[in-house]
Scaffold this motif. Structure first.
Motif, PDB file in Angstrom:
ATOM      1  N   LEU A   1       0.832  -1.204   0.000  1.00  0.00           N
ATOM      2  CA  LEU A   1       0.000   0.000   0.000  1.00  0.00           C
ATOM      3  C   LEU A   1       0.867   1.254   0.000  1.00  0.00           C
ATOM      4  N   GLN A   2       1.856   1.301   0.879  1.00  0.00           N
ATOM      5  CA  GLN A   2       2.702   2.494   0.969  1.00  0.00           C
ATOM      6  C   GLN A   2       3.431   2.752  -0.348  1.00  0.00           C
ATOM      7  N   GLU A   3       3.947   1.707  -0.952  1.00  0.00           N
ATOM      8  CA  GLU A   3       4.667   1.880  -2.222  1.00  0.00           C
ATOM      9  C   GLU A   3       3.738   2.388  -3.315  1.00  0.00           C
ATOM     10  N   ASN A   4       2.536   1.850  -3.386  1.00  0.00           N
ATOM     11  CA  ASN A   4       1.576   2.293  -4.398  1.00  0.00           C
ATOM     12  C   ASN A   4       1.210   3.757  -4.213  1.00  0.00           C
ATOM     13  N   VAL A   5       1.014   4.159  -2.954  1.00  0.00           N
ATOM     14  CA  VAL A   5       0.649   5.551  -2.669  1.00  0.00           C
ATOM     15  C   VAL A   5       1.786   6.483  -3.062  1.00  0.00           C
ATOM     16  N   ILE A   6       2.995   6.131  -2.670  1.00  0.00           N
ATOM     17  CA  ILE A   6       4.153   6.977  -2.984  1.00  0.00           C
ATOM     18  C   ILE A   6       4.328   7.136  -4.496  1.00  0.00           C
ATOM     19  N   LYS A   7       4.082   6.086  -5.242  1.00  0.00           N
ATOM     20  CA  LYS A   7       4.270   6.141  -6.691  1.00  0.00           C
ATOM     21  C   LYS A   7       3.124   6.833  -7.421  1.00  0.00           C
ATOM     22  N   LYS A   8       1.883   6.639  -6.946  1.00  0.00           N
ATOM     23  CA  LYS A   8       0.722   7.109  -7.691  1.00  0.00           C
ATOM     24  C   LYS A   8       0.245   8.497  -7.297  1.00  0.00           C
ATOM     25  N   ALA A   9       0.486   8.912  -6.052  1.00  0.00           N
ATOM     26  CA  ALA A   9       0.045  10.245  -5.637  1.00  0.00           C
ATOM     27  C   ALA A   9       0.850  11.309  -6.378  1.00  0.00           C
ATOM     28  N   ASN A  10       0.216  12.441  -6.628  1.00  0.00           N
ATOM     29  CA  ASN A  10       0.905  13.535  -7.320  1.00  0.00           C
ATOM     30  C   ASN A  10       1.854  14.282  -6.389  1.00  0.00           C
ATOM     31  N   TYR A  11       1.464  14.378  -5.118  1.00  0.00           N
ATOM     32  CA  TYR A  11       2.315  15.036  -4.117  1.00  0.00           C
ATOM     33  C   TYR A  11       2.235  14.266  -2.811  1.00  0.00           C
ATOM     34  N   LEU A  12       3.313  14.341  -2.035  1.00  0.00           N
ATOM     35  CA  LEU A  12       3.414  13.635  -0.760  1.00  0.00           C
ATOM     36  C   LEU A  12       3.740  14.642   0.335  1.00  0.00           C
ATOM     37  N   ILE A  13       3.008  14.572   1.444  1.00  0.00           N
ATOM     38  CA  ILE A  13       3.272  15.459   2.573  1.00  0.00           C
ATOM     39  C   ILE A  13       3.872  14.650   3.721  1.00  0.00           C
ATOM     40  N   PHE A  14       5.003  15.115   4.227  1.00  0.00           N
ATOM     41  CA  PHE A  14       5.639  14.528   5.413  1.00  0.00           C
ATOM     42  C   PHE A  14       5.751  15.611   6.476  1.00  0.00           C
ATOM     43  N   ASN A  15       5.835  15.201   7.749  1.00  0.00           N
ATOM     44  CA  ASN A  15       5.881  16.208   8.808  1.00  0.00           C
ATOM     45  C   ASN A  15       7.295  16.569   9.248  1.00  0.00           C
ATOM     46  N   SER A  16       8.299  15.960   8.639  1.00  0.00           N
ATOM     47  CA  SER A  16       9.680  16.347   8.928  1.00  0.00           C
ATOM     48  C   SER A  16      10.592  15.824   7.832  1.00  0.00           C
ATOM     49  N   GLU A  17      11.765  16.404   7.732  1.00  0.00           N
ATOM     50  CA  GLU A  17      12.764  15.920   6.773  1.00  0.00           C
ATOM     51  C   GLU A  17      13.205  14.509   7.134  1.00  0.00           C
ATOM     52  N   TYR A  18      13.224  14.202   8.426  1.00  0.00           N
ATOM     53  CA  TYR A  18      13.644  12.865   8.866  1.00  0.00           C
ATOM     54  C   TYR A  18      12.651  11.803   8.397  1.00  0.00           C
ATOM     55  N   GLN A  19      11.376  12.098   8.516  1.00  0.00           N
ATOM     56  CA  GLN A  19      10.352  11.165   8.053  1.00  0.00           C
ATOM     57  C   GLN A  19      10.437  11.000   6.533  1.00  0.00           C
ATOM     58  N   LYS A  20      10.583  12.104   5.847  1.00  0.00           N
ATOM     59  CA  LYS A  20      10.704  12.085   4.386  1.00  0.00           C
ATOM     60  C   LYS A  20      11.910  11.247   3.958  1.00  0.00           C
ATOM     61  N   GLU A  21      13.054  11.483   4.568  1.00  0.00           N
ATOM     62  CA  GLU A  21      14.271  10.751   4.224  1.00  0.00           C
ATOM     63  C   GLU A  21      14.105   9.255   4.492  1.00  0.00           C
ATOM     64  N   TYR A  22      13.485   8.918   5.613  1.00  0.00           N
ATOM     65  CA  TYR A  22      13.313   7.512   5.989  1.00  0.00           C
ATOM     66  C   TYR A  22      12.389   6.782   5.017  1.00  0.00           C
ATOM     67  N   MET A  23      11.285   7.411   4.654  1.00  0.00           N
ATOM     68  CA  MET A  23      10.278   6.745   3.828  1.00  0.00           C
ATOM     69  C   MET A  23      10.625   6.729   2.340  1.00  0.00           C
ATOM     70  N   LEU A  24      11.488   7.659   1.918  1.00  0.00           N
ATOM     71  CA  LEU A  24      11.800   7.746   0.481  1.00  0.00           C
ATOM     72  C   LEU A  24      13.224   7.329   0.151  1.00  0.00           C
ATOM     73  N   GLN A  25      13.912   6.703   1.091  1.00  0.00           N
ATOM     74  CA  GLN A  25      15.332   6.407   0.900  1.00  0.00           C
ATOM     75  C   GLN A  25      15.610   5.499  -0.302  1.00  0.00           C
ATOM     76  N   LYS A  26      14.656   4.645  -0.669  1.00  0.00           N
ATOM     77  CA  LYS A  26      14.914   3.710  -1.786  1.00  0.00           C
ATOM     78  C   LYS A  26      14.399   4.229  -3.128  1.00  0.00           C
ATOM     79  N   TYR A  27      13.818   5.435  -3.131  1.00  0.00           N
ATOM     80  CA  TYR A  27      13.180   5.932  -4.357  1.00  0.00           C
ATOM     81  C   TYR A  27      14.092   6.900  -5.119  1.00  0.00           C
ATOM     82  N   GLU A  28      13.795   7.043  -6.395  1.00  0.00           N
ATOM     83  CA  GLU A  28      14.574   7.930  -7.264  1.00  0.00           C
ATOM     84  C   GLU A  28      14.208   9.391  -7.006  1.00  0.00           C
ATOM     85  N   GLU A  29      15.032  10.272  -7.564  1.00  0.00           N
ATOM     86  CA  GLU A  29      14.841  11.707  -7.345  1.00  0.00           C
ATOM     87  C   GLU A  29      13.494  12.197  -7.881  1.00  0.00           C
TER      88      GLU A  29
END
Length: 418
Positions: free
Chosen positions: A180-208
């Motif tokens: 589910l998380q992977e599908n959301v990250i790929k299909k959503a147009n924009y993603l909101i995170f509440n900190s840079e740490y959360q963003k870095e952790y959740m997107l570490q395996k994804y391309e720029e």
């Protein structure tokens, strides 16, 4: 005529939770108009359903008839099908992850709609859940504590049986979350995170290209919700914690430090009091009783959101206690929404957290007290506060970054780009 934005959020006032309150403070300060599809029949994972906060002129609330998540998902999708001409932007708020499942379905129905997916916590590979699942079943995550160091043949056998019984189900449970998380990250147009740490952790395996969709919006406070300053009556120092504690996110380090101070000063209760509003593990409650700390550490019943803001205002110090997740991640990725409300009071904050992470960063920039999971470290700061009148002054300029007006401007900028 400008279209409205559809927000999908299981939690929204009068049902209050961390996610519901974050959503309320954010969109109520926005220049855009919103319809929030929510519910008020279930208080599951919430603080209750009686927090009637001031209504916002730009927000219309649509309540589902559902009593459970499965029915709520169906109602939300059906609502969109019947009203899709009203919206060209949707925003799904998680937790729970079912909000994003609705977003996925809406995106399938209308591929042209712009979808903003907001994450409160990671859905998959959540460090907090990983610690919990090491020791207990998914049904008792909220109350588990590490069993390392506890030698009990019966317990070892029970744990072994449990791991065999639940291994397959647990893997399926985690695999579904990851998908589910992977599908959301790929299909959503924009993603909101509440900190840079959360963003870095959740997107570490994804391309720029995926990371470029990400926006960081801090949790915020609403200045208008706080009561007027109240004159302090007690002479003793009051330190307050408001929120949920359990066996992973626990106050044991603080309690041990208080005990050491009490062992040397039996009049400690005349100088300081620690008040805890919310939940706490039975183990920590027993520590208070067994060590004769009941006159120093007070366990209070839970209060509604507006009452909690009043209590924060009346306190000398506000306690921020984070879970130590260092065994699974070197940095704290969790930004507690309550910390933003603490910041809004302008009062002094005493933090017990990991040395690296979002809480430590914020507290240092605020000029707050930052301690680690060290009894000696915590005790030394308490000693300075109690006996040496140690004081701090909040960085007011940095504080303004957490005002819901300023955070909502960043959301509006995102919507304007869309």
């Amino acid at each position: 005529m400008r279209k409205r934005i559809l927000v999908i959020s299981w939690f929204y006032p009068p049902v209050t939770s961390s996610e519901g309150l974050v959503t309320y403070k954010l969109i109520s300060a926005s220049q855009y108009e919103y319809d929030v599809f929510t519910q008020k029949n279930s208080t599951l994972w919430s603080y209750g359903n009686k927090d009637y906060l001031p209504e916002s002129k730009n927000v219309n609330t649509i309540f589902a008839n559902a009593n459970n998540l499965e029915e709520w998902v169906k109602e939300a999708i059906e609502y969109y099908k019947q009203n899709k001409e009203k919206y060209d932007v949707i925003m799904t708020r998680s937790m729970p992850p079912e909000s994003h499942k609705i977003g996925q379905e809406i995106k399938t129905i209308n591929p042209n709609i712009k979808w903003i997916a907001s994450f409160g916590d990671p859905i998959a590979d959540n460090p907090y859940t990983k610690i919990a699942l090491n020791y207990k079943s998914p049904h008792s995550i909220a109350n588990c504590r590490s069993i390392k160091g506890v030698i009990s043949p019966k317990r070892i056998v029970r744990q072994a049986i449990f791991k065999i019984r639940y291994k397959k189900q647990r893997k399926e449970y985690l695999d579904k979350d990851a998908k589910l998380q992977e599908n959301v990250i790929k299909k959503a147009n924009y993603l909101i995170f509440n900190s840079e740490y959360q963003k870095e952790y959740m997107l570490q395996k994804y391309e720029e290209t995926v990371k470029e969709k990400a926006v960081v919006l801090y949790h915020s406070f609403n200045e208008k919700l706080y009561p007027e300053a109240i004159e302090k009556k007690e002479q003793k120092i009051k330190m307050t914690y408001i929120g949920l504690l359990d066996s992973i996110r626990n106050p044991s380090i603080l309690f041990k430090a208080i005990k050491e101070l009490y062992d040397k000063d039996k009049d400690l209760s005349k100088k300081i009091v620690f008040e805890f509003y919310g939940t706490m593990s039975d183990e920590d409650k027993l520590f208070i009783i067994n060590n004769d700390l009941v006159n120093i550490i007070k366990i209070k019943k839970s209060v509604n959101y507006l009452e909690s803001l009043k209590i924060m205002q009346e306190s000398d110090w506000l306690l921020q206690i984070d879970a130590n997740i260092s065994e699974v991640n070197p940095k704290n990725i969790f930004f507690a929404a309550k910390l933003a409300d603490y910041i809004g009071t302008g009062n002094k904050i005493f933090g017990i957290t990991m040395p690296e992470g979002i809480s430590a960063d914020i507290l240092r920039k605020l000029n707050a007290v930052v301690t680690t999971y060290s009894v000696e470290n915590v005790k030394n700061y308490l000693w300075l506060i109690i006996y040496k009148n140690y004081n701090i002054e909040m960085n007011k300029e940095y504080r303004e970054q957490f005002s819901n007006i300023n955070v909502a401007k960043k959301l509006d900028n995102l919507i304007q780009r869309i």
